[in-house]
Each structure stands twice: as structure tokens, then as C-alpha cells.
Design an enzyme around this catalytic site. Structure first.
Site, PDB file in Angstrom:
ATOM      1  N   SER A 143       0.833  -1.195   0.000  1.00 35.70           N
ATOM      2  CA  SER A 143       0.000   0.000   0.000  1.00 35.70           C
ATOM      3  C   SER A 143       0.875   1.256   0.000  1.00 35.70           C
ATOM      4  O   SER A 143       1.718   1.424  -0.874  1.00 35.70           O
ATOM      5  CB  SER A 143      -0.965  -0.045   1.187  1.00 35.70           C
ATOM      6  OG  SER A 143      -1.989   0.908   1.060  1.00 35.70           O
ATOM      7  N   GLU A 237      -9.641  -3.748  -6.242  1.00 32.13           N
ATOM      8  CA  GLU A 237      -9.244  -2.605  -5.417  1.00 32.13           C
ATOM      9  C   GLU A 237      -9.291  -1.278  -6.162  1.00 32.13           C
ATOM     10  O   GLU A 237      -8.987  -1.202  -7.357  1.00 32.13           O
ATOM     11  CB  GLU A 237      -7.872  -2.834  -4.808  1.00 32.13           C
ATOM     12  CG  GLU A 237      -6.737  -3.113  -5.763  1.00 32.13           C
ATOM     13  CD  GLU A 237      -5.412  -3.258  -5.017  1.00 32.13           C
ATOM     14  OE1 GLU A 237      -5.043  -2.304  -4.305  1.00 32.13           O
ATOM     15  OE2 GLU A 237      -4.756  -4.310  -5.147  1.00 32.13           O
ATOM     16  N   HIS A 267      -7.383  -5.211  -1.805  1.00 35.24           N
ATOM     17  CA  HIS A 267      -6.157  -4.506  -1.446  1.00 35.24           C
ATOM     18  C   HIS A 267      -5.324  -5.299  -0.431  1.00 35.24           C
ATOM     19  O   HIS A 267      -5.824  -5.697   0.613  1.00 35.24           O
ATOM     20  CB  HIS A 267      -6.552  -3.151  -0.862  1.00 35.24           C
ATOM     21  CG  HIS A 267      -5.425  -2.202  -0.649  1.00 35.24           C
ATOM     22  ND1 HIS A 267      -4.669  -1.692  -1.681  1.00 35.24           N
ATOM     23  CD2 HIS A 267      -4.923  -1.650   0.493  1.00 35.24           C
ATOM     24  CE1 HIS A 267      -3.765  -0.856  -1.197  1.00 35.24           C
ATOM     25  NE2 HIS A 267      -3.890  -0.823   0.118  1.00 35.24           N
TER      26      HIS A 267
END
Length: 300
Positions: A143, A237, A267
């Protein structure tokens, strides 16, 4: 992966408490509670420091060789820590049979951009200054930590430092301008995020800063000279285009890049090895990439 596994993970994520970015302290506490998991059996964890910042070191019992990974955790640059990511980082260490040091870089809004980049670059520089060959180092992150990994490579290139062997990026957040089409197209399909969530993290991290700055949005930067990259994402995502566009830009700039997208997954699905078999498959894929990257760098 069975349809039932997909559905169970999707339901779990949709029903999980959300770390709302209204009170930063509460968001951090919520996130820490949500990801309160330990490293897997067979992986020793110890507290350490790197470039003046706390860190956790993960060493599997069957560690092979001297190569290592500098890991940068996710959390929108606002929440998260090496401890919230201990299960993911430890599982990668176990499967790759490699030592991983997960850096507790400074978080926004107390320490806005580019504090995280400064900390990660200082950590990489200290590894080099301590005698570790760049060919024996890889970066990895998920991320925001995935975007930070690429930003660290760019900062290292700008500082004239040698490149590491490669980088593994799990669902990297690489475009803080939020212009990827998937941010709108995957709304509803993504069980975790809405656009407002991303905007909240961005505001805390950048303030009035330029979201298109190369170290903030490396998907928009010149990536020439970066080492091999492995980019993994899920098709459900909002940040899918951050992975796709980063890989496209890297390829256009002559970087050896592998992009793999898993259908129906969300995600950083690699967190969930106990729930979906593809999470373990993705980590095994990362382990193979790392082994090849180290061999190739050592032979260069």
C-alpha cells in the site's frame, strides 16, 4: 481460490471496523486492533533500530544466506507499524527464508511528506554504510509502503547511491493525484476503501504539497535506472490503476517489471494467508522473485 473463499474474505473486510481518519489516535488504535497478529512459528522477531528509527527484525529458523529485505509497512502514511504487519512480514520471511527488517518510519500528520522518504532513504544508506552489498538488499512494501519503496529507490538514485537487487510491491499506492480510473470504476467492488478515505490520508500526508511530486506519486515519475520490480494487486481494489500505471511507466522507462493481478481479490490480500490460498501463492511468487533478483544482482 474457491468462490466461497472470495466471498468470505470480501464479507470479512466489508464488516471490519474502519480506521476513520477523523481522530488520528483512534484510527491508529483501531488499525492496531484489527491487525493484532504475530509472526508465524519458526520466525524469530526482535526489536532493533535502523538509522535512528525503531524497527523489527524477522529471521526464519532456516534462513539461507546473507541477503535481506528492508520492509516498509502500509497505512496511508498515517497509521500502521511494523507490529501491525508482523504476520505479513513474518510470512514473507518464512517463505523466502530471508531476514527482513521492517522500519518504523515517521507518520503524518505529525511528520508530513517527505519525512517517510527521508527515514527510508536513511535506513537504506545505513545498510550500505554498514557493509551490506546493494546486491544483497531488496525493498518491499504494501500500500503506502509500496509507494514509499519506489520513492526510496528514486531518492537513492538522486543521491547517487547504488540500486538494491529489486523491490516487491503489494498493492502499492503510487499516484496521490488520485487520477486512476479504477478509483471510480472499482467503487463498491472494493470492500475496504472509498475515494474519501484516500483523500483523507493524502491530506494528512501532503498538506498543501504537490501530489504530483515524483517522491509522492512515483507512478508519474521517471523510473529510469530502477532495479527489477514485482508488482502484485487484486482486481477489486480502488488502487488497481496505481499498480497498472506504475508497471507501464516502469516498462516504458526500461525497467524490468512483472505485474500480476489476481481476479476477485482486494487490497493487500497477502495479509490473509489463512483465508485465501492465493495469498500464500502471491508470497511464494514474491519469494521466487527475490531469490532470482539476488542471484542476478550478485552476478552482475
Amino acid at each position: 481460490m474457491s468462490r466461497q473463499q472470495r466471498q468470505e474474505l470480501d464479507a470479512l473486510l466489508r464488516n471490519a471496523p474502519k480506521a476513520q481518519i477523523t481522530t488520528v489516535e483512534q484510527a491508529r488504535a483501531d488499525f492496531a486492533a484489527l491487525f493484532d497478529a504475530q509472526a508465524p512459528d519458526g520466525v524469530a522477531v526482535r526489536e532493533t533500530t535502523l538509522a535512528g528509527r525503531p524497527a523489527l527484525e524477522f529471521t526464519p529458523a532456516d534462513v539461507a544466506g546473507d541477503a535481506m529485505v528492508l520492509y516498509l509497512h502500509g497505512g496511508g502514511y498515517v497509521i500502521g507499524s511494523p507490529r501491525t504487519h508482523a504476520a505479513l512480514t513474518g510470512e514473507l520471511a518464512r517463505r523466502a527464508r530471508i531476514r527482513i527488517v521492517s522500519l518504523d518510519y515517521r507518520l503524518a500528520p505529525e511528520h508530513p511528506f517527505p519525512a517517510a522518504v527521508d527515514d527510508a532513504l536513511a535506513a537504506y544508506r545505513e545498510l550500505l554504510d554498514g557493509g551490506t552489498s546493494p546486491a544483497a538488499i531488496a525493498l518491499a512494501g504494501d500500500s503506502a509502503g509500496g509507494g514509499l519503496s519506489v520513492a526510496t529507490l528514486l531518492a537513492a538514485r538522486g543521491a547517487g547511491l547504488p540500486m538494491p537487487a529489486g523491490a516487491v510491491l503489494f498493492s502499492p499506492w503510487t499516484d496521490l493525484t488520485l487520477t486512476g480510473a479504477s478509483i471510480e470504476e472499482k467503487l463498491g467492488a472494493d470492500p475496504i476503501f472509498a475515494r474519501a478515505d484516500l483523500e483523507g490520508y493524502r491530506t494528512h500526508y501532503l498538506g498543501a504539497g504537490d501530489p504530483a511530486a515524483p517522491l509522492a506519486s512515483p507512478a508519474l515519475a521517471d523510473l529510469t535506472g530502477l532495479p527489477p520490480l514485482l508488482v502484485q494487486a487484486g482486481s477489486s481494489e480502488l488502487l488497481l490503476d496505481d499498480s497498472v500505471r506504475l508497471a507501464g511507466r516502469a516498462a516504458a522507462d526500461g525497467v524490468d517489471v512483472t505485474l500480476r493481478v489476481w481476479g476477485g481479490l482486494s487490497h493487500v490480500f497477502q495479509h490473509h494467508t489463512a483465508l485465501v490460498e492465493e495469498a500464500g501463492e502471491a508470497l511464494d511468487d514474491a519469494a521466487r522473485f527475490l531469490a532470482h533478483a539476488y542471484r542476478t544482482a550478485a552476478a552482475a
